[in-house]
Scaffold this active site. Sequence first.
Site, PDB file in Angstrom:
ATOM      1  N   MET A 128       1.058  -4.780   3.661  1.00 37.18           N
ATOM      2  CA  MET A 128       0.140  -4.149   2.641  1.00 37.18           C
ATOM      3  C   MET A 128      -0.859  -3.452   3.112  1.00 37.18           C
ATOM      4  O   MET A 128      -1.519  -3.746   4.095  1.00 37.18           O
ATOM      5  CB  MET A 128       0.251  -5.388   1.623  1.00 37.18           C
ATOM      6  CG  MET A 128       1.308  -5.437   0.757  1.00 37.18           C
ATOM      7  SD  MET A 128       0.864  -6.471  -0.794  1.00 37.18           S
ATOM      8  CE  MET A 128       2.452  -6.073  -1.559  1.00 37.18           C
ATOM      9  N   ARG A 131      15.046  -4.326  21.055  1.00 40.53           N
ATOM     10  CA  ARG A 131      15.054  -3.370  20.061  1.00 40.53           C
ATOM     11  C   ARG A 131      13.513  -2.879  19.488  1.00 40.53           C
ATOM     12  O   ARG A 131      12.544  -3.787  20.025  1.00 40.53           O
ATOM     13  CB  ARG A 131      15.709  -3.844  18.731  1.00 40.53           C
ATOM     14  CG  ARG A 131      17.002  -3.423  18.580  1.00 40.53           C
ATOM     15  CD  ARG A 131      17.555  -4.003  17.306  1.00 40.53           C
ATOM     16  NE  ARG A 131      19.278  -3.998  17.480  1.00 40.53           N
ATOM     17  CZ  ARG A 131      19.721  -4.893  16.800  1.00 40.53           C
ATOM     18  NH1 ARG A 131      19.471  -5.919  16.098  1.00 40.53           N
ATOM     19  NH2 ARG A 131      21.145  -4.609  16.933  1.00 40.53           N
ATOM     20  N   THR A 178      -8.196 -10.602  -3.356  1.00 44.71           N
ATOM     21  CA  THR A 178      -7.192  -9.618  -3.097  1.00 44.71           C
ATOM     22  C   THR A 178      -6.863  -9.976  -1.788  1.00 44.71           C
ATOM     23  O   THR A 178      -7.748 -10.187  -1.032  1.00 44.71           O
ATOM     24  CB  THR A 178      -7.648  -8.031  -3.201  1.00 44.71           C
ATOM     25  OG1 THR A 178      -6.994  -7.409  -2.323  1.00 44.71           O
ATOM     26  CG2 THR A 178      -9.177  -7.946  -2.859  1.00 44.71           C
ATOM     27  N   ARG A 187      -2.851   0.053   0.811  1.00 49.04           N
ATOM     28  CA  ARG A 187      -2.707   1.248   0.631  1.00 49.04           C
ATOM     29  C   ARG A 187      -3.888   2.161   1.207  1.00 49.04           C
ATOM     30  O   ARG A 187      -3.727   3.285   1.665  1.00 49.04           O
ATOM     31  CB  ARG A 187      -2.862   1.202  -0.928  1.00 49.04           C
ATOM     32  CG  ARG A 187      -1.356   1.122  -1.432  1.00 49.04           C
ATOM     33  CD  ARG A 187      -0.821   2.478  -2.544  1.00 49.04           C
ATOM     34  NE  ARG A 187       0.623   1.983  -2.490  1.00 49.04           N
ATOM     35  CZ  ARG A 187       0.972   1.103  -3.326  1.00 49.04           C
ATOM     36  NH1 ARG A 187       0.202   0.362  -4.062  1.00 49.04           N
ATOM     37  NH2 ARG A 187       2.375   0.793  -3.410  1.00 49.04           N
ATOM     38  N   ARG A 202      -2.624  -6.486 -15.989  1.00 44.92           N
ATOM     39  CA  ARG A 202      -3.246  -5.230 -16.313  1.00 44.92           C
ATOM     40  C   ARG A 202      -3.555  -4.941 -17.874  1.00 44.92           C
ATOM     41  O   ARG A 202      -2.532  -5.382 -18.461  1.00 44.92           O
ATOM     42  CB  ARG A 202      -2.836  -3.934 -15.704  1.00 44.92           C
ATOM     43  CG  ARG A 202      -2.348  -4.190 -14.333  1.00 44.92           C
ATOM     44  CD  ARG A 202      -2.011  -2.975 -13.584  1.00 44.92           C
ATOM     45  NE  ARG A 202      -1.721  -3.323 -12.041  1.00 44.92           N
ATOM     46  CZ  ARG A 202      -2.485  -3.726 -11.158  1.00 44.92           C
ATOM     47  NH1 ARG A 202      -4.153  -3.584 -11.671  1.00 44.92           N
ATOM     48  NH2 ARG A 202      -2.552  -4.215  -9.961  1.00 44.92           N
ATOM     49  N   HIS A 216       6.415  -7.894  -1.272  1.00 48.26           N
ATOM     50  CA  HIS A 216       5.323  -8.594  -2.089  1.00 48.26           C
ATOM     51  C   HIS A 216       5.147 -10.254  -1.611  1.00 48.26           C
ATOM     52  O   HIS A 216       4.296 -10.861  -2.074  1.00 48.26           O
ATOM     53  CB  HIS A 216       5.828  -8.860  -3.467  1.00 48.26           C
ATOM     54  CG  HIS A 216       5.820  -7.908  -4.408  1.00 48.26           C
ATOM     55  ND1 HIS A 216       6.411  -6.539  -4.213  1.00 48.26           N
ATOM     56  CD2 HIS A 216       4.639  -7.445  -5.187  1.00 48.26           C
ATOM     57  CE1 HIS A 216       5.869  -5.738  -5.082  1.00 48.26           C
ATOM     58  NE2 HIS A 216       4.857  -6.324  -5.733  1.00 48.26           N
ATOM     59  N   VAL A 260     -14.584 -23.154  -9.697  1.00 48.09           N
ATOM     60  CA  VAL A 260     -15.476 -22.646 -11.064  1.00 48.09           C
ATOM     61  C   VAL A 260     -15.594 -23.742 -12.120  1.00 48.09           C
ATOM     62  O   VAL A 260     -16.665 -24.268 -12.574  1.00 48.09           O
ATOM     63  CB  VAL A 260     -15.182 -21.365 -11.480  1.00 48.09           C
ATOM     64  CG1 VAL A 260     -15.643 -20.926 -13.009  1.00 48.09           C
ATOM     65  CG2 VAL A 260     -15.113 -20.552 -10.685  1.00 48.09           C
ATOM     66  N   ASP A 300      -6.104  -7.629   0.214  1.00 42.06           N
ATOM     67  CA  ASP A 300      -6.404  -6.362   1.261  1.00 42.06           C
ATOM     68  C   ASP A 300      -7.639  -6.511   1.879  1.00 42.06           C
ATOM     69  O   ASP A 300      -7.836  -5.480   2.767  1.00 42.06           O
ATOM     70  CB  ASP A 300      -6.076  -5.121   0.201  1.00 42.06           C
ATOM     71  CG  ASP A 300      -4.848  -4.864  -0.368  1.00 42.06           C
ATOM     72  OD1 ASP A 300      -4.029  -5.392   0.462  1.00 42.06           O
ATOM     73  OD2 ASP A 300      -4.726  -4.422  -1.262  1.00 42.06           O
ATOM     74  N   SER A 329      11.133  -4.886  24.357  1.00 44.01           N
ATOM     75  CA  SER A 329      11.253  -4.778  22.889  1.00 44.01           C
ATOM     76  C   SER A 329       9.648  -4.630  22.484  1.00 44.01           C
ATOM     77  O   SER A 329       8.754  -4.743  22.969  1.00 44.01           O
ATOM     78  CB  SER A 329      11.687  -5.995  22.229  1.00 44.01           C
ATOM     79  OG  SER A 329      10.928  -7.147  22.626  1.00 44.01           O
ATOM     80  N   ARG A 338       1.672 -11.392  -0.758  1.00 42.17           N
ATOM     81  CA  ARG A 338       0.548 -11.992  -1.849  1.00 42.17           C
ATOM     82  C   ARG A 338       1.008 -13.517  -2.141  1.00 42.17           C
ATOM     83  O   ARG A 338       0.077 -14.146  -2.776  1.00 42.17           O
ATOM     84  CB  ARG A 338       0.785 -11.177  -3.037  1.00 42.17           C
ATOM     85  CG  ARG A 338       0.403  -9.862  -3.215  1.00 42.17           C
ATOM     86  CD  ARG A 338       0.312  -9.352  -4.372  1.00 42.17           C
ATOM     87  NE  ARG A 338      -0.107  -7.710  -4.528  1.00 42.17           N
ATOM     88  CZ  ARG A 338      -0.953  -7.052  -3.888  1.00 42.17           C
ATOM     89  NH1 ARG A 338      -1.960  -7.976  -3.607  1.00 42.17           N
ATOM     90  NH2 ARG A 338      -1.262  -5.859  -3.981  1.00 42.17           N
ATOM     91  N   ASP A 398     -11.870  -4.432  -6.965  1.00 45.33           N
ATOM     92  CA  ASP A 398     -12.604  -3.399  -7.651  1.00 45.33           C
ATOM     93  C   ASP A 398     -12.519  -3.143  -8.970  1.00 45.33           C
ATOM     94  O   ASP A 398     -13.521  -3.168  -9.764  1.00 45.33           O
ATOM     95  CB  ASP A 398     -12.324  -2.038  -6.712  1.00 45.33           C
ATOM     96  CG  ASP A 398     -13.272  -2.064  -5.373  1.00 45.33           C
ATOM     97  OD1 ASP A 398     -14.022  -3.072  -5.140  1.00 45.33           O
ATOM     98  OD2 ASP A 398     -12.916  -1.207  -4.624  1.00 45.33           O
ATOM     99  N   ASP A 439     -10.346  -5.277   1.216  1.00 45.53           N
ATOM    100  CA  ASP A 439     -11.024  -3.813   0.758  1.00 45.53           C
ATOM    101  C   ASP A 439     -12.270  -3.905   0.082  1.00 45.53           C
ATOM    102  O   ASP A 439     -12.487  -3.084  -0.574  1.00 45.53           O
ATOM    103  CB  ASP A 439      -9.838  -2.850   0.628  1.00 45.53           C
ATOM    104  CG  ASP A 439      -9.215  -3.362  -1.031  1.00 45.53           C
ATOM    105  OD1 ASP A 439      -9.634  -4.580  -1.324  1.00 45.53           O
ATOM    106  OD2 ASP A 439      -8.686  -2.587  -1.325  1.00 45.53           O
ATOM    107  N   GLY A 448      -4.092  -7.649  -8.787  1.00 42.38           N
ATOM    108  CA  GLY A 448      -2.936  -8.344  -7.857  1.00 42.38           C
ATOM    109  C   GLY A 448      -3.561  -9.816  -7.797  1.00 42.38           C
ATOM    110  O   GLY A 448      -4.702 -10.023  -7.390  1.00 42.38           O
TER     111      GLY A 448
END
Lengths: 328, 328, 328, 328
Positions: A174, A167, A130, A176, A76, A258, A27, A132, A220, A261, A107, A134, A15
Amino acid sequence: MPKTIKKVGVLTSGGDSPGMNAAIRSVVRTCAYHNIECIGIYRGYQGMIEGDFKEMGPRSVNNIVNKGGTILKSARSVEFRTPEGRKKAHENLVKAGVDALVVIGGDGSFTGGLIFNSEFDFPIMGIPGTIDNDIFGTSFTLGYDTALNTVVDCIDKIRDTASSHNRLFFVEVMGRDAGHIALNAGIGAGAEEILIPEEDLGLDRLLDSLQKSKASGKSSSIVVIAEGDKIGKNVFELKDYVEANLPEYDVRVSVLGHMQRGGSPSCFDRVLASRLGVKAVESLIEGKSNYMVGLREDKVILTPLEQAIKGKSEIDRELLRVSDIMST
Amino acid sequence: MPKTIKKVGVLTSGGDSPGMNAAIRSVVRTCAYHNIECIGIYRGYQGMIEGDFKEMGPRSVNNIVNKGGTILKSARSVEFRTPEGRKKAHENLVKAGVDALVVIGGDGSFTGGLIFNSEFDFPIMGIPGTIDNDIFGTSFTLGYDTALNTVVDCIDKIRDTASSHNRLFFVEVMGRDAGHIALNAGIGAGAEEILIPEEDLGLDRLLDSLQKSKASGKSSSIVVIAEGDKIGKNVFELKDYVEANLPEYDVRVSVLGHMQRGGSPSCFDRVLASRLGVKAVESLIEGKSNYMVGLREDKVILTPLEQAIKGKSEIDRELLRVSDIMST
Amino acid sequence: MPKTIKKVGVLTSGGDSPGMNAAIRSVVRTCAYHNIECIGIYRGYQGMIEGDFKEMGPRSVNNIVNKGGTILKSARSVEFRTPEGRKKAHENLVKAGVDALVVIGGDGSFTGGLIFNSEFDFPIMGIPGTIDNDIFGTSFTLGYDTALNTVVDCIDKIRDTASSHNRLFFVEVMGRDAGHIALNAGIGAGAEEILIPEEDLGLDRLLDSLQKSKASGKSSSIVVIAEGDKIGKNVFELKDYVEANLPEYDVRVSVLGHMQRGGSPSCFDRVLASRLGVKAVESLIEGKSNYMVGLREDKVILTPLEQAIKGKSEIDRELLRVSDIMST
Amino acid sequence: MPKTIKKVGVLTSGGDSPGMNAAIRSVVRTCAYHNIECIGIYRGYQGMIEGDFKEMGPRSVNNIVNKGGTILKSARSVEFRTPEGRKKAHENLVKAGVDALVVIGGDGSFTGGLIFNSEFDFPIMGIPGTIDNDIFGTSFTLGYDTALNTVVDCIDKIRDTASSHNRLFFVEVMGRDAGHIALNAGIGAGAEEILIPEEDLGLDRLLDSLQKSKASGKSSSIVVIAEGDKIGKNVFELKDYVEANLPEYDVRVSVLGHMQRGGSPSCFDRVLASRLGVKAVESLIEGKSNYMVGLREDKVILTPLEQAIKGKSEIDRELLRVSDIMST
């Protein structure tokens, strides 16, 4: 004595995340600084298999430090999971004179890189990209800080309408397997409750918290929910559950999706990308391989790729308590 | 055994910075969480002298986590530098039942707090709030991350016009004594050169770098200059100097100015503010005094105020090298 | 019957503005839609003289609709003011098979185009691109709406710090001859007073207004000043004047500068650019020449270039009254 | 001769939109400017029934010009649909001395106002506040321009990831009955196709367009879909349909949702709000009633509320053609 590196290949995989372009630029320019050639590999490992390469000099990365996405594109590759695919990729690298690889990704991308290294003894260095956050071995992955800002900007907007109408909003973000975004953006956005994959707070607690919140005079509320929250209901089921149990609430749902990202990277992500790119290339020059560069305790460090893959980037549990206190 | 804290006063002092409101909110809600009362003190130490106080319950800080500036306002107080002023301030606190103080501000504000503590043995806890990031004992001051994003956003806009016209821009950013903003935002914005108070790179190097830059095919360049750069010329004098020596360059100047202090805080600053506010109040409850809370090596820690004031928040010299490589 | 147009040239000239890229994209794609070739001319008229051209197909303008600046770059051309320069330019166009020209720019660029047309009977169509909104024949120039948003964002940030410190700010915005930006952004940002080139309100009125403002309980104020304000003092002289006459005020100055020209265009500017590009190319196809396309009374219209150059884009004087009322 | 207006009530009703606060501020300050009192009515007509009023002087609306949402809050009121409810509301207004009403909202709110006027001969003036731009009598409703910018910002982010992965995105935006947002933001964001409630382009055309797009070398595409598109499928069904018919596409869906209603208003919306507020109050002073203020052909005008309710704000069909050309 390490083999002299003459040409580095760089690719983005998995991703995409904001800061990947800044890392590519770093780089490329670090290579130029050390008089090493650099080629860009398009569409991750798939482009490696197809020989989709491009020479990259320092001017080829002008004006990309602030661009979201990745100019090298990402994809991928099923074929790279086969020995034949990797063999083809290796042949292409050899043909192009590439003798070391910088892999910007997560990963899965690192795992592919490790296998490739084990088969061909090809020097690999990983940069964690990433949103995330993670990945073990770095306190911040590329794009994470930007994603946090995107999420709080969105929730700030949602709060405008939430508080105008008194409300309750459920906002899915995001994550998972990791609650970093939900937890930090939730605190940043002043969420009433935060549901994350790492912790099952239970539905009772959620109901209880919402009731207290109303009693305390809040008109709210925002609940931030990670995609992979542990509570076992998706955000729409959760809405139904809460409305069934707390009829005084009219729940609205927003799934940010999305857009998290994308976007121009934050200054933090740009500087991080610049630092990690320098370290990645210079570590390859020093003859190192199979490491991921990362930032921990304010320092750029190396973590063996194997650890980076196996380890778990734990959330800071103190933040759960901070969140709790903030929703007083 | 420490005296039980029953009522905490909170104030903002010195130059305002994004995240101050989030910190106020955190202090107020952490007090409420621990069943302690909280009062807001307006206009820093001056409001303490004038008894300009307001009770603050958890609902009084609704919807401020994302607001720039400080709802408690800030001011410089000449009177607080006198023993009489401080005596009046102390009397007001005692009268209002306040038995501990959280000071959100910079070095000057902490110095005032330390003197106040030494005279009246009044518990004080500091939270570092300034965009300059020039306080020892924390890797990030409140507002610094937001200011970096503001600066790179501005320079991204300037770069649009610089590269459309093949021009050289000198951009002055805040930082009288500290180059943190210039150095990090300069790397983030892809600056050709960065001039900071900590390092005299010399005018020759600047000319040299600009010449190389043109030779390498760069059509436009940005030089980021901290207010207090060591080179001893202000940004307009620098422009004249460069134009005199490199007539091929048409230099434009942009002084970003006060907008760097404002704006909705970044997620990072909001979370940081929330964490520091919790730690400040809970440290007071534990009977501690004369510390500053801060974030170092990814952890919330305490630093004696005296050290925070005397110490110097060094720039990361490795970043100078990164900047150099990035402008290849 | 008009000569059939087979190849259109497009250039950007004068100060760049957000939306120029969206206009280039629109011209290129409208050509492709009508099966006409298109070439991009770099650096305005200078590139026309140097033959700095590039074929542009519809894919060559992918992903630029949201980019500030101009991918074709802009420049001033002294040579184009000479008959020899224009002759060379014309030869280059003929050699390249270009038979019509779209000029994106301001008054000066249109004047150059008109002379070129008069000499070589070369079809010309203008698109108004400048942030200043100072062109007759359109209610909105390309980039103006974006610049307004940039300015109010900046002043919103300045207001955070102004109201935290109870200060008065003088903010200088672009507009040498036209007060559109100052007037609209001033109202949008809630300015206390607005000084523009079209109207000399006098220094007395400014002092008076600031005094009333303080008396009415306002704790902070913003004064927005166009570069070319009629009051005859620059923003720093104005500060000195006000501080000399109203010692209770501590005035800060912020000059927003070049960042006003950059940034990703607003939706309004992108749609406007798309519409104007279509109209410009289709008008050329219909055999028209020497017009500027513009938006007036919600409709895309044509104005003779001569009128566009000579006419004056008046400010809406009703807005002066609105500003007055808003600062009650 | 019209009855002299001494006290104006102002309320916001229906879905909130950016610029409502700027309009409230304008109403309040225009009243003050003309020495008329002003009260704010909370939660729309419901607050009128409950007598939830607040005196508003010019300082009560400081620093809200740039805030999203509405400080007066909004709500739907079932009770106001009953004669008893309206009677109660009228009694409250009379008791409070209010003799005219400014209603900021959409069609439904205006209908309520007209009925109220017909029953009690109470002067009413409407200001169009909704992001949907679906009100006859104005080219721009309050909040519409801001929502367009929010949507293009989101799609810009989505495009980063779309083009990094060569993907197709379906983005759903607000607009149950009106395609203004989809059409304009779609053009602004460079959408390949735009589906709106006003026009059934047919599924075949969508498939056809996507196929052509791939053939023309586009590697990623965005399709913007209004909630109420005429094609009769929701965005997820559409995804399934396209994937079934064009297996080469991997479609991702993003529903932007409520964030479109929030956020700091654009400069355009702030200025519009300021102008409309002035006109609304001054029209009441002149003895007018039952009109909506609006902006058409660059001028502030009045439209009878009845027409505003019955009329239809047509999309500009020329924009459909522009969109078509832009996706060449």
